[in-house]
Design an enzyme around this catalytic site. Structure first.
Site, PDB file in Angstrom:
ATOM      1  N   GLU A   1       0.837  -1.203   0.000  1.00  0.00           N
ATOM      2  CA  GLU A   1       0.000   0.000   0.000  1.00  0.00           C
ATOM      3  C   GLU A   1       0.875   1.258   0.000  1.00  0.00           C
ATOM      4  OE1 GLU A   1      -2.659   0.249   3.373  1.00  0.00           O
ATOM      5  OE2 GLU A   1      -3.714   1.979   2.567  1.00  0.00           O
TER       6      GLU A   1
ATOM      7  N   GLU B   1       2.127  10.379  12.251  1.00  0.00           N
ATOM      8  CA  GLU B   1       2.788  10.039  13.523  1.00  0.00           C
ATOM      9  C   GLU B   1       3.278   8.583  13.501  1.00  0.00           C
ATOM     10  OE1 GLU B   1      -0.155  11.516  13.263  1.00  0.00           O
ATOM     11  OE2 GLU B   1       0.306  13.524  14.010  1.00  0.00           O
TER      12      GLU B   1
HETATM   13  C1  LIG Z   1     -10.322   9.255   3.996  1.00  0.00           C
HETATM   14  C2  LIG Z   1      -9.974   7.945   4.663  1.00  0.00           C
HETATM   15  C3  LIG Z   1     -10.017   6.762   3.935  1.00  0.00           C
HETATM   16  C4  LIG Z   1      -9.767   5.548   4.561  1.00  0.00           C
HETATM   17  N1  LIG Z   1      -9.900   4.385   3.862  1.00  0.00           N
HETATM   18  C5  LIG Z   1      -9.814   3.195   4.499  1.00  0.00           C
HETATM   19  C6  LIG Z   1     -10.151   1.972   3.824  1.00  0.00           C
HETATM   20  O1  LIG Z   1     -10.479   1.957   2.639  1.00  0.00           O
HETATM   21  N2  LIG Z   1     -10.111   0.810   4.542  1.00  0.00           N
HETATM   22  C7  LIG Z   1      -9.754   0.764   5.841  1.00  0.00           C
HETATM   23  O2  LIG Z   1      -9.733  -0.309   6.420  1.00  0.00           O
HETATM   24  N3  LIG Z   1      -9.419   1.906   6.526  1.00  0.00           N
HETATM   25  C8  LIG Z   1      -9.465   3.107   5.870  1.00  0.00           C
HETATM   26  N4  LIG Z   1      -9.167   4.283   6.544  1.00  0.00           N
HETATM   27  C9  LIG Z   1      -8.832   4.209   7.957  1.00  0.00           C
HETATM   28  C10 LIG Z   1      -7.392   4.590   8.261  1.00  0.00           C
HETATM   29  O3  LIG Z   1      -6.523   3.521   7.951  1.00  0.00           O
HETATM   30  C11 LIG Z   1      -7.342   4.938   9.769  1.00  0.00           C
HETATM   31  O4  LIG Z   1      -8.121   6.109   9.927  1.00  0.00           O
HETATM   32  C12 LIG Z   1      -5.925   5.188  10.230  1.00  0.00           C
HETATM   33  O5  LIG Z   1      -5.214   3.985  10.289  1.00  0.00           O
HETATM   34  C13 LIG Z   1      -5.911   5.863  11.625  1.00  0.00           C
HETATM   35  O6  LIG Z   1      -6.665   5.106  12.523  1.00  0.00           O
HETATM   36  P1  LIG Z   1      -7.795   5.791  13.447  1.00  0.00           P
HETATM   37  O7  LIG Z   1      -8.699   6.582  12.560  1.00  0.00           O
HETATM   38  O8  LIG Z   1      -8.396   4.713  14.274  1.00  0.00           O
HETATM   39  O9  LIG Z   1      -7.023   6.828  14.358  1.00  0.00           O
HETATM   40  P2  LIG Z   1      -6.126   6.465  15.619  1.00  0.00           P
HETATM   41  O10 LIG Z   1      -5.286   5.270  15.316  1.00  0.00           O
HETATM   42  O11 LIG Z   1      -6.992   6.415  16.819  1.00  0.00           O
HETATM   43  O12 LIG Z   1      -5.197   7.732  15.692  1.00  0.00           O
HETATM   44  C14 LIG Z   1      -5.632   8.989  16.220  1.00  0.00           C
HETATM   45  C15 LIG Z   1      -4.418   9.905  16.277  1.00  0.00           C
HETATM   46  O13 LIG Z   1      -3.437   9.343  17.169  1.00  0.00           O
HETATM   47  C16 LIG Z   1      -2.198   9.203  16.483  1.00  0.00           C
HETATM   48  N5  LIG Z   1      -1.527   7.964  16.931  1.00  0.00           N
HETATM   49  C17 LIG Z   1      -2.067   6.723  16.946  1.00  0.00           C
HETATM   50  N6  LIG Z   1      -1.167   5.841  17.408  1.00  0.00           N
HETATM   51  C18 LIG Z   1      -0.041   6.529  17.688  1.00  0.00           C
HETATM   52  C19 LIG Z   1       1.234   6.168  18.200  1.00  0.00           C
HETATM   53  N7  LIG Z   1       1.535   4.911  18.492  1.00  0.00           N
HETATM   54  N8  LIG Z   1       2.159   7.165  18.367  1.00  0.00           N
HETATM   55  C20 LIG Z   1       1.866   8.454  18.061  1.00  0.00           C
HETATM   56  N9  LIG Z   1       0.654   8.860  17.573  1.00  0.00           N
HETATM   57  C21 LIG Z   1      -0.276   7.905  17.390  1.00  0.00           C
HETATM   58  C22 LIG Z   1      -2.555   9.118  15.006  1.00  0.00           C
HETATM   59  O14 LIG Z   1      -1.477   9.521  14.181  1.00  0.00           O
HETATM   60  C23 LIG Z   1      -3.721  10.063  14.916  1.00  0.00           C
HETATM   61  O15 LIG Z   1      -3.269  11.384  14.804  1.00  0.00           O
HETATM   62  C24 LIG Z   1      -9.394   5.541   5.932  1.00  0.00           C
HETATM   63  C25 LIG Z   1      -9.328   6.717   6.651  1.00  0.00           C
HETATM   64  C26 LIG Z   1      -9.614   7.916   6.046  1.00  0.00           C
HETATM   65  C27 LIG Z   1      -9.560   9.178   6.858  1.00  0.00           C
END
Ligand SMILES: Cc1cc2nc3c(=O)[nH]c(=O)nc-3n(C[C@H](O)[C@H](O)[C@H](O)COP(=O)(O)OP(=O)(O)OC[C@H]3O[C@@H](n4cnc5c(N)ncnc54)[C@H](O)[C@@H]3O)c2cc1C
Length: 400
Positions: free
Chosen positions: A244, A387
């Protein structure tokens, strides 16, 4: 290190450019140039046009029926698509699930799915993230219990890009709740037409419907739709996420936005009667961005050259490309916003038309600018957040 393209590579670039110019529907190109959404049919038609030239699966080796591009050819191919602009082959199909099935699938799965994947006879979406599992994907909770020749799947997924167009979803489920996090996960291929599947739209702040939530309620998935071993899904996931990240810098896309911002600045006359394109602050910002894009392109070429020499496995330093590429695309969209000025503020009705994909042919260019700016905010989240990429770099490259 020599960053110049060889005469053969330059000839290949011309070939790709000519092919796009002769085969891409000008209406589709115009829509992409204005950052308007494409219909399902438009995307499918282009994928089939590429397939006719054997370019629908640019990352597939010749052994799988792909074009067998070198890493540099692959880079050039995507760069030309981005700059044209032309649609990329659907990454869920050709960059994600295709290579997974080709590498880990049974012969029956390969025969059943691969030809349909490349022609987009089946549209796939990615069902990985859940409300409590994004960056920390291994804490996913969707479950699958075995019942004879089926798994019975329950749970919910979120942010599924283009799932409303999709026929199938590759997804991760917990098949052993007693195992440690990564050890109890399997990958299933779910036909979205099965009873118990519900796809609900999510409209994002740019007014568009591109992502969805997918709910799975007692969905009966045949066991032959599992990829790899039961509880062996995590290794496949790492393979898929590595793919990816390739080609993620998208320098060509940023260049396209920058070019557009410059053209628009030439049309915008400020209050003093001066053209924005002559304003030193605007010019300096545009030049600085151009230099940064060039530097990123060189970094990308360095990584490609080294990957070539070391068997093509994903390089953790590609996280640099994801971080910097995203920052520069966001900067380009900010520049376009400043070129548009107050006319970027579309009226509510226009915004709705944009969201519905019914943008009138004569729409003023500036009204698509704010949605692009807004939609690119998410680029630093999907495909691995900034991050998380920094954590990868700290651990694997800097050894911290
Ligand atoms: C437009 C869009 C399209 C997407 N398409 C898909 C898709 O097709 N299929 C799919 O399965 N998913 C999809 N996603 C999901 C995407 O993979 C997740 O949103 C992403 O992995 C972040 O996870 P979360 O939203 O749960 O945020 P979280 O993981 O909860 O993160 C919240 C914040 O905390 C920070 N953070 C998290 N962990 C850490 C760490 N260990 N150290 C420092 N900072 C940290 C992150 O950087 C972020 O700023 C999509 C998301 C978006 C916004």
């Amino acid at each position: 290190m020599d960053f110049d393209f060889t005469p053969e590579e330059r000839a290949f670039r011309t070939q790709v450019r000519d092919f796009i110019a002769s085969n891409l529907d000008p209406q589709v190109q115009a829509k992409l140039a204005e950052h308007r959404s494409l219909t399902r049919d438009e995307i499918v038609a282009w994928q089939r046009t590429l397939d006719g030239r054997n370019w629908a699966t640019p990352s597939w080796p010749a052994a799988w029926g792909g074009p067998g591009f070198t890493p540099v050819q692959r880079y050039i191919f995507f760069d030309e698509l981005h700059q044209a602009p032309a649609p990329e082959p659907l990454s869920f199909n050709v960059a994600m699930i295709g290579p997974v099935i080709a590498t880990f699938g049974t012969d029956a799965q390969k025969r059943r799915f691969l030809p349909r994947i490349r022609r987009l006879d089946d549209w796939w979406c990615q069902g990985f993230s859940e409300p409590g599992a994004g960056s920390d994907l291994a804490s996913l909770k969707a479950s699958a219990r075995r019942d004879g020749e089926h798994y019975v799947v329950n749970g919910s997924k979120i942010w599924q890009g283009m799932a409303h167009y999709a026929d199938w979803m590759f997804t991760l489920v917990r098949t052993d709740p007693t195992a440690t996090k990564q050890a109890g996960i399997s990958m299933l291929l779910i036909d979205l037409r099965l009873p118990g599947v519900e796809v609900r739209p999510i409209v994002t702040m740019d007014g568009r419907h591109e992502v969805n939530a997918v709910f799975l309620d007692e969905v009966r998935v045949p066991v032959d739709c599992r990829v790899g071993e039961e509880n062996g899904g995590w290794a496949i996931t790492k393979f898929l996420l590595g793919n990816e990240r390739t080609g993620i810098a998208r320098v060509g896309m940023s260049r396209h936005i920058l070019r557009r911002a410059r053209t628009l600045a030439q049309q915008r006359i400020a209050s003093g009667g001066e053209c924005l394109a002559d304003d030193p602050v605007f010019r300096q910002a545009a030049a600085a961005l151009e230099i940064e894009l060039h530097a990123l392109e060189i970094t990308q070429m360095r990584l490609i050259a080294e990957a070539d020499a070391h068997s093509g496995t994903p390089d953790p330093r590609s996280s640099i490309l994801k971080i910097r590429g995203t920052q520069l695309r966001q900067q380009a969209s900010e520049l376009m916003l400043s070129a548009a000025g107050p006319s970027a503020l579309a009226a509510a009705g226009e915004f709705q038309a944009f969201a519905d994909g019914q943008w009138p042919a004569q729409a003023p260019w500036s009204t698509t600018v704010a949605p692009v700016y807004l939609s690119l905010r998410a680029a630093s989240i999907y495909g691995g957040s900034t991050e998380v990429q920094k954590n990868i770099l700290a651990k694997t490259v800097l050894g911290l």
